[in-house]
Design an enzyme around this catalytic site. Structure first.
Site: not given
Ligand code: RNT
Ligand code: ZN
Length: 421
Positions: A187, A228, A230, A261, A264, A288, A296, A298, A328
């Site tokens: 990523w 990955e 986004k 993810d 994302h 993720h 996003d 988290d 994640d």
């Molecule tokens: C960032 C991505 C990525 C990170 C990690 C720490 O938006 O989601 O995966 O969260 O690599």
């Molecule tokens: Zn991620």
């Protein structure tokens, strides 16, 4: 305390009840025991890493909150993860980022070697855990301009290509040592805060960098590469080089794993619907599993409708052999060990619910075109005695039943985490 005999009793009743619906509970729990979840090490220290203690978190990532007691050293992080894993039923995995390397003196990221992860690997081997890996293309002076693998600066680009190559060598070593393929997720944060005039250029550069990275073959039994995408990040609101379409195309063309993810995409867009679509074209997926709240953000994974939908897709489609489940999120506002336990237990519980679905019946009414029955049965399935099976599963796998794990986290916080400065 819930007594073991009470758990056993309600479990037997649940087995009967599910049996009436044509569901084999023993088969469901056996299937669940075979699904590992990869726990993100970065939840334990707010995505800090150990290379330049005190360095700023970059790449548009933000861990908000100031709950005391975060892990400050690799030993503390391993102890915290070990505690969390002891409160989660089943055998799982640990997801490392390159900047969690243990080096005596500073080693540049493009010079990292398997030896710098020896302590992590030994720890994982001793605990029977698989390990996954990630190049760290953020929180670094070479990423300060906001571009890494797609940088127009050849020196910067080369540095990050070398870093990713070093990471794949490390991952291959990890996979070989532990006898379980290491998933290496690439990523990058590259993008623009404001509207670019050239959307194509950086993507062509990224494609070239990926080609250079993947030109070096690794043993698929030891290392599996994922990429990955986004939609946007903090500071890359207008343009992200590695968009969904970009990586989808790259993964399909080059047969890489695609990483989806949950945070994302557009806030109303869900990854559960993407799983069966993209698996027609890519060899596998890395998930993720995260929880975006308005963005996003988290947040810790909880038993949301979308989490349930993800689990259902994986089970209904029989996709689990091709899909790697990773978590994640990074929440610094609650106990960090609890954050792992809550998210992982929720993921597993969602999978258990999916394995316990009266799917044969549901499929039959759908194929018959009886959508009234489909909706009715889906709603009724929601109140089948999942909790009784989950409690029994925890007991059988020597993990705390119900909220009993919280007492253990509180005791650990008092004895260990609260003593950290
Ligand atoms: C960032 C991505 C990525 C990170 C990690 C720490 O938006 O989601 O995966 O969260 O690599
Ligand atoms: Zn991620």
């Amino acid at each position: 305390m819930t007594s073991e005999s009470a758990i056993e009793k309600v479990y037997q009743l649940a087995v009967e009840r599910y049996g009436e619906m044509g569901v084999d509970v023993a088969a469901a729990t056996k299937a669940l025991a075979g699904v590992p979840v990869s726990l993100q090490c970065w939840q334990g220290d707010d995505v800090g890493g150990f290379e330049n203690a005190g360095g700023e978190l970059g790449g548009g990532l933000a861990a908000t909150g100031n709950y005391p007691g975060k892990a400050r050293t690799p030993d503390e992080l391993r102890a915290d993860m070990g505690k969390a894993l002891s409160l989660i039923p089943g055998k799982h995995r640990v997801n490392l980022h390159a900047f969690y390397a243990e080096t005596r003196t500073r080693v540049e990221r493009n010079r990292l070697e398997p030896a710098h992860f020896a302590a992590w690997i030994d720890w994982a081997a001793q605990k029977g855990l698989g390990v996954d890996f990630n190049p760290t293309c953020f929180s670094h002076p070479m990423a300060a301009e906001g571009f890494t693998l797609s940088s127009r600066d050849e020196g910067v680009r080369k540095f990050w290509v070398e870093h990713c190559l070093a990471c794949r060598t490390i991952a291959e070593h990890i996979g070989r040592r532990l006898g379980s393929a290491c998933v290496t997720n690439h990523w990058i944060p590259d993008g623009y805060k404001d509207i670019p005039v050239d959307r194509l250029g950086p993507r062509q550069i990224l494609r070239k960098s990926l080609d250079e990275i993947f030109a070096v073959k690794t043993d698929l039994a030891c290392n599996l590469d994922a990429i990955e995408c986004k939609l946007f990040g903090i500071g890359s609101e207008s343009y992200v080089v590695g968009s969904h379409e970009f990586y989808m195309g790259y993964a399909a063309t080059n047969q890489k794993l695609l990483c989806l993810d949950a945070g994302h995409f557009h806030p109303t867009e869900v990854i559960s619907d993407k799983i069966s679509s993209v698996l027609e074209f890519v060899p596998g997926l890395l998930l993720h599993v995260s929880r975006g709240v308005r963005w996003d953000s988290d947040h810790v994974v909880i038993g949301s409708d979308e989490l349930q939908a993800i689990a259902q897709e994986l089970v209904r489609g029989n996709f689990l052999s091709r899909v790697h489940i990773g978590l994640d999120y990074f929440d610094a506002s609650i106990n960090r060990v609890a954050a792992w336990v809550i998210g992982t237990r929720s993921m597993l519980k969602a999978l258990l619910a999916a394995f316990l679905e009266p799917i044969a019946k549901l499929r039959a009414v759908e194929i018959a075109g009886d959508f009234t029955a489909r909706l009715a049965l889906l709603e009724e399935a929601k109140s089948l005695p999942l909790g009784a099976v989950w409690d029994h599963y925890c007991l059988a796998h020597a993990a705390p039943v119900g909220a009993a794990w919280l007492d253990e986290v509180k005791a650990y916080e008092k004895a260990v985490q609260s003593k950290r400065g």
